[in-house]
Design a protein around this motif. Structure first.
Motif, PDB file in Angstrom:
ATOM      1  N   ASN A   1       0.510  -1.061   0.435  1.00 25.62           N
ATOM      2  CA  ASN A   1       0.370   0.394   0.525  1.00 25.62           C
ATOM      3  C   ASN A   1       0.654   1.238  -0.441  1.00 25.62           C
ATOM      4  O   ASN A   1       0.561   2.122  -0.729  1.00 25.62           O
ATOM      5  N   LEU A   2       2.150   1.604   0.733  1.00 24.65           N
ATOM      6  CA  LEU A   2       2.601   1.972   0.898  1.00 24.65           C
ATOM      7  C   LEU A   2       3.365   3.044  -0.332  1.00 24.65           C
ATOM      8  O   LEU A   2       4.101   3.774  -1.035  1.00 24.65           O
ATOM      9  N   ILE A   3       4.022   1.689  -0.981  1.00 25.68           N
ATOM     10  CA  ILE A   3       4.645   2.132  -1.972  1.00 25.68           C
ATOM     11  C   ILE A   3       4.004   1.785  -3.570  1.00 25.68           C
ATOM     12  O   ILE A   3       4.252   2.001  -4.139  1.00 25.68           O
ATOM     13  N   ALA A   4       2.348   1.583  -3.186  1.00 28.08           N
ATOM     14  CA  ALA A   4       1.181   2.106  -4.384  1.00 28.08           C
ATOM     15  C   ALA A   4       1.768   3.462  -5.121  1.00 28.08           C
ATOM     16  O   ALA A   4       1.281   3.281  -6.442  1.00 28.08           O
ATOM     17  N   CYS A   5       1.837   4.210  -4.793  1.00 23.82           N
ATOM     18  CA  CYS A   5       1.938   5.900  -4.806  1.00 23.82           C
ATOM     19  C   CYS A   5       3.353   5.914  -5.538  1.00 23.82           C
ATOM     20  O   CYS A   5       3.596   7.197  -6.404  1.00 23.82           O
ATOM     21  N   LEU A   6       4.270   5.182  -5.750  1.00 26.96           N
ATOM     22  CA  LEU A   6       5.917   6.030  -5.710  1.00 26.96           C
ATOM     23  C   LEU A   6       5.407   5.571  -6.955  1.00 26.96           C
ATOM     24  O   LEU A   6       4.949   4.903  -8.428  1.00 26.96           O
ATOM     25  N   PRO A   7       6.512   6.239  -8.312  1.00 31.87           N
ATOM     26  CA  PRO A   7       6.640   6.232  -9.426  1.00 31.87           C
ATOM     27  C   PRO A   7       7.022   4.848 -10.201  1.00 31.87           C
ATOM     28  O   PRO A   7       7.262   4.313  -9.363  1.00 31.87           O
ATOM     29  N   PRO A   8       7.234   4.062 -10.548  1.00 35.26           N
ATOM     30  CA  PRO A   8       7.456   2.554 -10.718  1.00 35.26           C
ATOM     31  C   PRO A   8       8.934   2.817 -11.303  1.00 35.26           C
ATOM     32  O   PRO A   8       9.044   3.490 -12.471  1.00 35.26           O
ATOM     33  N   LYS A   9       9.751   2.729  -9.855  1.00 39.63           N
ATOM     34  CA  LYS A   9      11.191   3.169 -10.262  1.00 39.63           C
ATOM     35  C   LYS A   9      11.822   1.441  -9.310  1.00 39.63           C
ATOM     36  O   LYS A   9      11.309   0.931  -8.710  1.00 39.63           O
ATOM     37  N   PRO A  10      12.913   1.304  -9.831  1.00 38.73           N
ATOM     38  CA  PRO A  10      13.893  -0.233  -9.432  1.00 38.73           C
ATOM     39  C   PRO A  10      14.173   0.403  -7.639  1.00 38.73           C
ATOM     40  O   PRO A  10      15.153   0.276  -7.433  1.00 38.73           O
ATOM     41  N   TYR A  11      13.603   0.093  -6.641  1.00 47.65           N
ATOM     42  CA  TYR A  11      13.399   1.015  -5.742  1.00 47.65           C
ATOM     43  C   TYR A  11      14.020  -0.475  -4.384  1.00 47.65           C
ATOM     44  O   TYR A  11      13.864  -1.690  -5.205  1.00 47.65           O
ATOM     45  N   ARG A  12      14.703  -0.184  -3.574  1.00 44.49           N
ATOM     46  CA  ARG A  12      15.991  -1.195  -2.319  1.00 44.49           C
ATOM     47  C   ARG A  12      14.571  -1.062  -1.467  1.00 44.49           C
ATOM     48  O   ARG A  12      14.708   0.105  -0.260  1.00 44.49           O
ATOM     49  N   LEU A  13      13.672  -1.741  -1.320  1.00 49.37           N
ATOM     50  CA  LEU A  13      12.732  -1.496   0.771  1.00 49.37           C
ATOM     51  C   LEU A  13      13.899  -2.351   1.469  1.00 49.37           C
ATOM     52  O   LEU A  13      13.895  -3.430   1.614  1.00 49.37           O
ATOM     53  N   TYR A  14      13.519  -1.780   2.714  1.00 54.33           N
ATOM     54  CA  TYR A  14      13.920  -2.407   3.870  1.00 54.33           C
ATOM     55  C   TYR A  14      12.746  -2.349   4.965  1.00 54.33           C
ATOM     56  O   TYR A  14      12.525  -0.975   5.535  1.00 54.33           O
ATOM     57  N   PHE A  15      12.907  -3.449   5.320  1.00 49.78           N
ATOM     58  CA  PHE A  15      12.212  -3.640   6.965  1.00 49.78           C
ATOM     59  C   PHE A  15      11.861  -4.864   7.777  1.00 49.78           C
ATOM     60  O   PHE A  15      13.168  -5.904   7.227  1.00 49.78           O
TER      61      PHE A  15
END
Length: 598
Positions: A332-346
Motif C-alpha cells: 500500500n505504501l509503495i503503490a503511489c511511488l513512480p515505477p522504479k527499481p527501489y530497494r526496500l528495507y523492513f
C-alpha cells in the motif's frame, strides 16, 4: 490450545499477524493473582476494546480459542500445528473467509543468488517532475507543504464548523491568521511552558512577545476551539479517521510531490503520542512512545518521509490483503511511488517470502529480518547450534526457483534475514565489544546485514527529528495529534530538502534554526497584514527585513510617510516608504529593495 502461557498482548498480536484461516476468536484474560487490578478502566462501560486495555491487563496471562481454524498443509503432507483450537473446524461463510494464496514450492540450496534484474538509477530526481519550484528562502521549503491551498482548506472547514455546527455566524478567519496560529504551535515546540496561558503573560519569567503581539489569548483559544479539518455533514461512517482523512491525504500528496527519488527506502512504524480514548489508539510495549496512534511510514535513509498511513485497526482494507497485514502495508505504501527499481528495507513484522516474490515481480528489491515461523522449511542450522558457533558465523540457503536468500548470522544473538537481491558477499569486518576478552574484536559481517543496517533507520531518524521540538500545545480533541504531528513532519521534511539545496551552503541552518526562521517569518507576515492599512510607526520599523518579506506575494506599493526616515538602501533621509515593508524607501531604491539581488 497451546501449552505455553501467553500474555494478552502476545495473543492479540498473534491473531492479527499470523497467516491463520479462521472465522472468529475468543480471548479470555486471566484475573490478576493479587486481585487488586481487576477494576482498572479499559474503555467504555458497555465493554472494553482490546486497543484500550491498560498495561497490567495486556501483560496478564490469557487463553484463546480460534473458531473454524483451517489447518495448513506443508509440501510433504504434514499439517502445520501453529496454534491449536478446542473446537472442530467449521465451514466458512463467504463474508468471513480469508483469501488464501498458494505457496510456491521451494528447493533450498546453498548457493548465491543472482538477484533481480539491475536497472539504471539516478538519485535526486523529483517524483513529480512537472512540479518545478524556485526556492528563494528557507521558509519557501516549508511553504511547499503548507501552501495557500492547504491554508484555504483549513480556513474553509474551520468557518463552516463554527457557523453551521456551533452557531457562531459572525466567526471568520483568514489564511494569514491561520499562519500566525500555526507559527504559535511551532514555537511551542522549542519554547515550552507548562500552561498555555503563560505565553501571553507580561511577567519577567514568562511570556513570548511574538505571541502576544500576533493575537490575543482569547482569539487563539477561539481558533483552537473551532479549527476543523473536515465537513461534519459529509463524514464517512466506515472510516475512524474521517475527520482528518482529507487533511492527511493533502499532506501525503505534498510529501510525495517534493520527494527526490532515492533508491533505498525503509518501512517502519511511527507512534504519535496520545493518552485519551479512541478505538485506533495502540499500546506497544518497549517503545519510546508506548501509547498513541500507530502510523506506517515510508522514509529515505536521511529521514524524509515520502508516504505514511495511519493504522486504524484490524477492520482496515489493507489489513485484509491476501498476503496478510504486514505485506499489505508494504504494498500500500509503495503503490503511489513512480515505477522504479527501489530497494526496500523492513523488519520482521512485514517480511514474508510471498511478499519477496511479489516485489520481485515488480522489479523492486527487498531485504528484511524474518521470523522463524515464516522460513517455509528452510534447512538452516537450528538456533541452539548457531549460538554455539563463534561470533560472526553465518549460514544461508537460497531458493533455486526464485531470487530469494535466507541468511542467519550469529552476533549478540542469532539474526535471520531474507532478501531478493543481496547475498553474503562481499564480507565486511565490524567492531564488537567482547565481554570475554574485555576488548573490541573484529567480527565478520555479511553484505546483506551491512546493507540492512545502513538503510533501515530512516523512519527512526524522522521520529527523532520530530520528537526534538514536538508541538507541546494540546487540546481535548481526539484528532489533534493527527493535526499537530504532520506539521512537525513537514518541518523536518522541508529542512531535509533545504540541506540538499544550494542555499544551505551560504546559510547553513540546523533543524532548530530552520524552525525558528519559519516561525519568525510567518509572525512578521501576519503583523504586516494586520497593520497594512495604517501608516507604520517608529515602533514597527525593522532594521532588517527578511528576504521572504520583501519577496512576499503581497502587493507592495509606494506610499507617503508621516515622518522622515532613513532609506533602507542609501541610508539618506526620505518621506517615502512601502505599504508592506516597515522601512523608508526612495522611489529609486524601491525596486532594488524588492528585487532578488538583496
Amino acid at each position: 490450545m497451546s501449552k505455553r502461557a501467553f500474555t494478552a498482548h502476545e495473543v492479540i498480536s498473534m491473531i492479527e499477524d499470523e497467516d491463520l484461516d479462521f472465522i472468529s476468536a475468543d480471548v479470555f484474560i486471566m484475573p490478576p493473582d493479587d486481585g487488586q487490578n481487576s477494576d482498572e478502566d479499559s474503555g467504555d462501560e458497555d465493554g472494553g476494546q482490546p486497543d484500550n486495555l491498560c498495561p497490567s491487563q495486556l501483560n496478564s496471562q490469557a487463553e484463546f480459542i480460534l473458531h473454524g481454524l483451517q489447518s495448513t498443509t506443508s509440501e510433504d503432507g504434514a499439517a502445520d500445528n501453529i496454534i491449536g483450537n478446542d473446537e472442530p473446524s467449521m465451514p466458512q461463510t463467504s463474508a468471513s473467509r480469508k483469501r488464501k494464496i498458494e505457496r510456491k514450492k521451494r528447493l533450498w540450496i546453498k548457493s548465491q543468488v543472482d538477484g533481480i534484474e539491475q536497472m539504471p538509477w539516478c538519485d535526486g530526481v523529483r517524483a513529480n517532475e512537472e512540479h518545478e519550484v524556485d526556492y528563494l528562502t528557507p521558509v519557501h521549503f516549508f511553504e511547499q507543504f503548507f501552501d495557500s491551498e492547504m491554508l484555504d482548506f483549513i480556513v474553509l472547514n474551520t468557518e463552516k464548523y463554527a457557523r453551521e455546527i456551533k452557531g457562531k455566524h459572525q466567526f471568520s478567519t483568514s489564511a494569514s491568521e491561520i499562519k500566525a496560529c500555526i507559527a504559535t504551535l511551532l514555537l511551542s515546540g522549542y519554547s515550552i511552558f507548562p500552561r498555555r496561558e503563560m505565553y501571553w503573560e507580561r511577567s519577567e519569567d514568562c511570556g513570548i512577545k511574538a505571541v502576544y503581539n500576533a493575537m490575543s489569548r482569547n482569539r487563539f483559544n477561539e481558533l483552537l476551539r473551532y479549527i476543523h479539518l473536515s465537513d461534519n455533514n459529509n463524514l464517512d461512517s466506515t472510516d475512524k479517521l474521517s475527520k482528518v482523512r482529507q487533511y492527511l491525504n493533502l499532506i501525503n500528496e505534498r510529501c510525495l510531490r517534493n520527494f527526490s527519488s532515492v533508491q533505498n527506502l525503509s518501512i517502519d512504524e511511527t507512534m504519535v503520542p496520545y493518552f485519551g480514548r479512541h478505538s485506533a489508539k495502540q499500546f506497544i510495549k518497549n517503545k519510546p512512545v508506548r501509547f498513541g496512534y500507530k502510523v506506517w511510514s515510508l522514509a529515505t535513509p536521511s529521514g524524509y518521509v515520502a508516504q505514511f498511513d495511519p493504522y486504524v485497526g484490524a477492520s482496515a482494507t489493507i489489513d485484509r490483503h491476501e498476503l496478510g497485514l504486514g505485506p499489505g502495508v508494504v504494498l500500500n505504501l509503495i503503490a503511489c511511488l513512480p515505477p522504479k527499481p527501489y530497494r526496500l528495507y523492513f523488519d520482521n513484522y512485514f517480511t514474508t517470502l510471498a511478499l519477496m516474490d511479489r516485489l520481485s515481480e515488480k522489479g523492486i528489491g527487498a531485504t528484511g529480518t524474518i521470523r522463524a515461523n515464516r522460513l517455509e522449511q528452510c534447512p538452516l542450522l537450528p538456533g541452539t547450534e548457531m549460538k554455539k558457533k563463534e561470533r560472526g558465523f553465518y549460514d544461508y540457503r537460497s531458493d533455486k526457483h526464485s531470487n530469494l536468500i535466507i541468511l542467519q548470522w550469529n552476533d549478540n544473538s542469532v539474526v535471520s534475514i531474507a532478501s531478493n537481491f543481496a547475498g553474503d558477499m562481499p564480507l565486511k569486518a565490524v567492531q564488537r565489544w567482547s565481554k570475554k576478552e574485555k576488548k573490541f574484536i573484529q567480527v565478520t559481517q555479511p553484505n546483506i546485514i551491512s546493507l540492512y543496517n545502513q538503510n533501515m533507520g530512516g523512519v527512526d531518524r524522522a521520529d527523532q527529528n520530530v520528537a526534538k521540538y514536538r508541538i507541546s500545545i494540546r487540546t481535548k480533541k481526539w484528532w489533534w495529534p493527527f493535526f499537530a504531528w504532520p506539521i512537525d513532519l513537514c518541518v523536518q521534511n522541508a529542512w531535509l530538502l533545504y540541506r540538499q539545496s544550494e542555499l544551505f551552503t551560504s546559510q547553513p541552518l540546523d533543524l532548530l534554526a530552520f524552525r525558528r526562521h519559519v516561525v519568525n517569518s510567518w509572525f512578521l507576515q501576519w503583523d504586516t497584514q494586520k497593520s497594512r492599512s495604517t501608516t507604520p510607526s517608529k515602533s514597527t520599523i525593522c532594521k532588517r527585513v527578511p528576504l521572504e518579506m520583501r519577496l512576499w506575494e503581497a502587493k507592495h506599493m509606494r506610499i507617503d510617510l508621516s515622518t522622515t526616515r532613513r532609506c533602507a538602501i542609501c541610508k539618506k533621509t526620505c518621506n517615502k516608504g512601502c505599504s508592506v515593508c516597515p522601512v523608508g524607501l526612495h522611489f529609486k531604491c524601491f525596486n532594488l529593495f524588492h528585487g532578488h539581488t538583496m
